[in-house]
Design a protein around this motif. Structure first.
Motif, short mmCIF file in Angstrom:
data_model
loop_
_atom_site.label_atom_id
_atom_site.label_comp_id
_atom_site.label_asym_id
_atom_site.label_seq_id
_atom_site.Cartn_x
_atom_site.Cartn_y
_atom_site.Cartn_z
N ALA A 13 -9.11 75.66 -13.69
CA ALA A 13 -9.05 76.48 -14.91
C ALA A 13 -10.43 76.75 -15.48
O ALA A 13 -10.58 77.60 -16.36
N ARG A 14 -11.45 76.01 -15.01
CA ARG A 14 -12.85 76.15 -15.45
C ARG A 14 -12.97 76.00 -16.97
O ARG A 14 -13.38 76.94 -17.68
N PRO A 15 -12.63 74.82 -17.49
CA PRO A 15 -12.60 74.62 -18.94
C PRO A 15 -13.92 74.86 -19.64
O PRO A 15 -13.93 75.24 -20.82
N LYS A 16 -15.03 74.65 -18.95
CA LYS A 16 -16.33 74.81 -19.60
C LYS A 16 -16.66 76.27 -19.91
O LYS A 16 -17.61 76.54 -20.65
N THR A 17 -15.90 77.20 -19.34
CA THR A 17 -16.15 78.62 -19.61
C THR A 17 -15.09 79.24 -20.51
O THR A 17 -15.16 80.43 -20.83
N LEU A 18 -14.09 78.46 -20.93
CA LEU A 18 -12.99 79.02 -21.72
C LEU A 18 -13.42 79.46 -23.11
O LEU A 18 -12.66 80.11 -23.83
N ALA A 19 -14.65 79.09 -23.50
CA ALA A 19 -15.18 79.59 -24.77
C ALA A 19 -15.22 81.11 -24.79
O ALA A 19 -15.16 81.72 -25.86
N ALA A 20 -15.30 81.71 -23.61
CA ALA A 20 -15.37 83.18 -23.53
C ALA A 20 -14.10 83.84 -24.05
O ALA A 20 -14.14 84.98 -24.53
N SER A 21 -12.95 83.15 -23.95
CA SER A 21 -11.71 83.73 -24.45
C SER A 21 -11.40 83.29 -25.87
O SER A 21 -10.79 84.04 -26.64
N VAL A 22 -11.83 82.10 -26.25
CA VAL A 22 -11.58 81.61 -27.61
C VAL A 22 -12.45 82.36 -28.62
O VAL A 22 -11.99 82.73 -29.70
N SER A 23 -13.71 82.59 -28.27
CA SER A 23 -14.69 83.14 -29.21
C SER A 23 -14.32 84.50 -29.79
O SER A 23 -14.40 84.69 -31.01
N PRO A 24 -13.93 85.49 -28.98
CA PRO A 24 -13.62 86.80 -29.57
C PRO A 24 -12.40 86.77 -30.49
O PRO A 24 -12.35 87.49 -31.49
#
Length: 292
Positions: A13-24
């Motif tokens: 799931a690549r949790p370290k990059t999920l900020a890209a979906s949470v942020s917007p």
């Protein structure tokens, strides 16, 4: 050492990059709050759609990159679950459609707030997830990856998170969507910069492969500068403390850029994590100012 099945799925799931979906989504909700129209249920549903869509995209990318031979043993990034043998290809494909289905289910809940027109947005998201690395014209393999990130991790989530709460579109939402979208593009920029040679080998024509590594180094900085330019209205009339925070964070991002142009190979994985962190911190800073 091979991870457990649960950990393998978490890593996929690549949790370290999920900020890209949470942020917007965070920015869209904060802007709606700023305009007196914050509604918690559609905001949560938007967050679920964004998270599930990104996880589905990561699963699909894991599966289709394996099928195309893009995740070989010489890979410099984090190991991929299918290519490493942790998860069977068929199971990864099934999981892609299950998670995508969950995103659609959450999206159906948004129809009560945004109207049936949102079905078209949902279709676009599904097609974007699958067409990114699959189909006869995989977008990530044809130089369109950066545009996809700008659209689906910037414009769409910010503008429609705002829309389902307010019932309207707003220029401020567009400018802020471009700001966070450009920040998120830099996550992909680092990834493609690191994998440039391997991508050339398998015929994956990313923007870095097409225009060269120098292009990546320049565009990383340009994206940061443009992001602050688009976010300018948020801190234009704020006090000196707010402007100082933006200046401090801008300098922090310049240090990350310096690491980006200085490091190579597996060392760029650290820059990738730092860039994802910066995306979230940028969104958090913007959202805090919008809330207060």
């Amino acid at each position: 050492m091979e991870p457990s099945k649960v950990k393998a799925w978490v890593l996929a799931a690549r949790p370290k990059t999920l900020a890209a979906s949470v942020s917007p989504v965070l920015i869209g909700a904060a802007l709606a709050y700023r305009h007196g129209s914050f509604i918690i249920i559609p905001a949560i549903l938007c967050l679920c759609v964004a998270l599930f869509a990104q996880i589905a995209s990561n699963f699909a990318n894991d599966y289709f990159d394996f099928k195309k031979g893009a995740d070989g043993e010489e890979r410099l990034g984090q190991p991929r679950a299918v290519a490493s043998g942790w998860i069977q290809p068929r199971m990864m494909l099934y999981a892609t459609f299950i998670i995508l289905g969950l995103a659609c289910l959450c999206g159906c809940g948004l129809l009560f707030y945004g109207g049936w027109e949102l079905i078209l947005v949902g279709i676009a998201i599904v097609l974007g997830v699958l067409a990114y690395s699959a189909g006869p014209y995989p977008l990530a393999y044809r130089g369109w990856g950066d545009v996809c990130v700008l659209v689906f991790y910037g414009i769409v989530p910010v503008c429609f998170t705002y829309y389902v709460q307010t019932g309207e579109f707003n220029w401020s939402a567009l400018w802020l969507s471009l700001a966070i979208g450009l920040q998120s593009v830099n996550i992909l920029m680092v990834n493609n910069y690191r994998d440039c040679e391997q991508d050339k080998t398998v015929g994956k024509r990313t923007s870095i492969v097409i225009f060269g590594r120098s292009f990546g180094r320049i565009m990383y900085l340009v994206n940061i500068i443009l992001a602050y330019a688009f976010a300018f209205p948020v801190y234009l009339y704020r006090d000196w403390t707010s402007r100082f925070l933006f200046l401090f964070f801008f300098i922090l991002q310049l240090f990350t850029w310096q690491d980006f142009i200085r490091l190579q190979g597996v060392e760029l994985n650290k820059v990738l994590e730092q860039t994802a962190r910066n995306v979230f911190l940028f969104a958090l800073l913007l959202s805090t100012l919008l809330f207060f």
